[in-house]
Design a protein around this motif. Structure first.
Motif, PDB file in Angstrom:
ATOM      1  N   LEU A 171       0.811  -1.222   0.000  1.00  0.00           N
ATOM      2  CA  LEU A 171       0.000   0.000   0.000  1.00  0.00           C
ATOM      3  C   LEU A 171       0.841   1.267   0.000  1.00  0.00           C
ATOM      4  N   ASN A 172       2.127   1.142   0.250  1.00  0.00           N
ATOM      5  CA  ASN A 172       2.986   2.317   0.326  1.00  0.00           C
ATOM      6  C   ASN A 172       3.142   2.965  -1.053  1.00  0.00           C
ATOM      7  N   MET A 173       2.857   4.265  -1.131  1.00  0.00           N
ATOM      8  CA  MET A 173       2.929   4.996  -2.394  1.00  0.00           C
ATOM      9  C   MET A 173       4.074   5.993  -2.359  1.00  0.00           C
ATOM     10  N   ASP A 174       4.798   6.059  -3.460  1.00  0.00           N
ATOM     11  CA  ASP A 174       5.897   7.012  -3.617  1.00  0.00           C
ATOM     12  C   ASP A 174       5.805   7.596  -5.029  1.00  0.00           C
ATOM     13  N   PRO A 175       5.059   8.714  -5.184  1.00  0.00           N
ATOM     14  CA  PRO A 175       4.860   9.281  -6.534  1.00  0.00           C
ATOM     15  C   PRO A 175       6.146   9.638  -7.251  1.00  0.00           C
ATOM     16  N   PHE A 176       7.237   9.870  -6.519  1.00  0.00           N
ATOM     17  CA  PHE A 176       8.498  10.228  -7.168  1.00  0.00           C
ATOM     18  C   PHE A 176       9.168   9.012  -7.819  1.00  0.00           C
ATOM     19  N   LYS A 177       8.671   7.794  -7.514  1.00  0.00           N
ATOM     20  CA  LYS A 177       9.245   6.578  -8.085  1.00  0.00           C
ATOM     21  C   LYS A 177       8.207   5.807  -8.899  1.00  0.00           C
ATOM     22  N   ARG A 178       7.302   6.525  -9.516  1.00  0.00           N
ATOM     23  CA  ARG A 178       6.243   5.883 -10.288  1.00  0.00           C
ATOM     24  C   ARG A 178       6.784   5.328 -11.600  1.00  0.00           C
ATOM     25  N   LEU A 179       6.258   4.157 -11.979  1.00  0.00           N
ATOM     26  CA  LEU A 179       6.582   3.492 -13.244  1.00  0.00           C
ATOM     27  C   LEU A 179       8.076   3.253 -13.400  1.00  0.00           C
TER      28      LEU A 179
END
Length: 293
Positions: free
Chosen positions: A56-64
């Motif tokens: 569930l942990n989200m990190d938008p700076f490491k997307r895709l």
């Protein structure tokens, strides 16, 4: 009465013994392949908190992000670990598939035996089952889910109910083929009680087809759950599920193909494992099989 009552001591042939496991594995490779693959998936799913990380942990700076030593399958469009979500998603598929198969098998067994032995209720029950079978499974599941709040519990119920008619018809067919046999009539004429006849003669004849049908129901339930989650009618989006993983990542297939391929391959592997195991167990436990241990 001696000749007629001889089959009363019903003992299914082909029952496995611990001492003959190597021989059983050689004669029934489908059990080994399907059971081994399914056991591996179950172990990976149950042990996911120990090795997979936080799904569930989200990190938008490491997307895709592409696969790396830290993120084995890369990250999705919200920066979540695809490997962790894939491993935790197996829990949902196993829970839904096994629970739906058990519920459909138990309900179909009870209703099928009742229909097979009660001629008055037979027509009523089978017309209701025919009506349920005329409705596509996924449409009936969506209709049931739309009446209540979404959740895993209602999802299991919505998948189980459409699966019961096929199990009911199968059990009823097996009961009708056995109840007129001489040894059943001899047992009833000899004063045996109906529950005892059902337990010793009727139910054993339903086990092999019920086992195969349960495997089919389990595989179909797993696919139905994935389809409903893909359409947004299954488990909530925040819960890792192979269906909603494929749905949320399909637009990013070109940039991060593992976000779709990882859950898709695992879904195909689980369905294949359940199908092979069911087919192998049919040959293993079928009383009419000519194979001998």
């Amino acid at each position: 009465m001696t000749l007629l009552s001889a089959p009363v001591e019903y003992v299914p042939t082909g029952r496995p013994r611990i001492s003959d496991l190597p021989g059983l594995a050689r004669r029934h490779p489908l059990v080994v392949i399907g059971g081994g693959l399914l056991a591996l998936l179950i172990v990976l799913a149950l042990a996911a908190p120990l090795y997979a990380g936080d799904p569930l942990n989200m990190d938008p700076f490491k997307r895709l992000q592409p696969p790396s030593a830290e993120k084995w399958f890369g990250t999705d469009n919200l920066g979540r670990d695809v490997f962790a979500r894939t491993m935790f998603g197996a829990r949902i598929s196993l829970l839904v598939g096994l629970t739906a198969a058990a519920g459909a098998a138990l309900g179909g067994l009870l209703i099928g035996v009742l229909a097979g032995f009660n001629r008055m209720l037979d027509n009523i029950i089978m017309r209701v089952m025919d009506g349920l079978m005329s409705i596509p499974t996924i449409l009936l599941a969506i209709a049931l889910i739309s009446l209540t709040a979404p959740g895993i519990g209602i999802l299991i119920v919505a998948i189980t109910i459409p699966q019961m008619p096929s199990v009911t018809r199968l059990v009823r067919s097996a009961v009708l083929s056995v109840r007129e046999r001489p040894y059943v009539e001899a047992a009833l004429c000899g004063g045996a009680r109906l529950p005892k006849v059902l337990w010793r003669h009727i139910l054993p004849s339903t086990i092999p087809p019920l086992m195969v049908q349960s495997a089919i129901v389990c595989a179909d339930a797993i696919l139905t759950e994935a389809g409903l989650s893909f359409l947004g009618a299954g488990v909530p989006p925040e819960i890792p599920s192979w269906g909603n993983m494929i749905s949320s990542s399909r637009l990013y297939l070109a940039m991060a193909p593992l976000t779709v391929f990882a859950p898709g391959i695992c879904l195909a592997a689980m369905v294949l494992a359940v199908t092979l195991l069911g087919d192998g167990l049919r040959d293993l436990f079928d009383p009419r099989s000519k194979r001998r241990g």
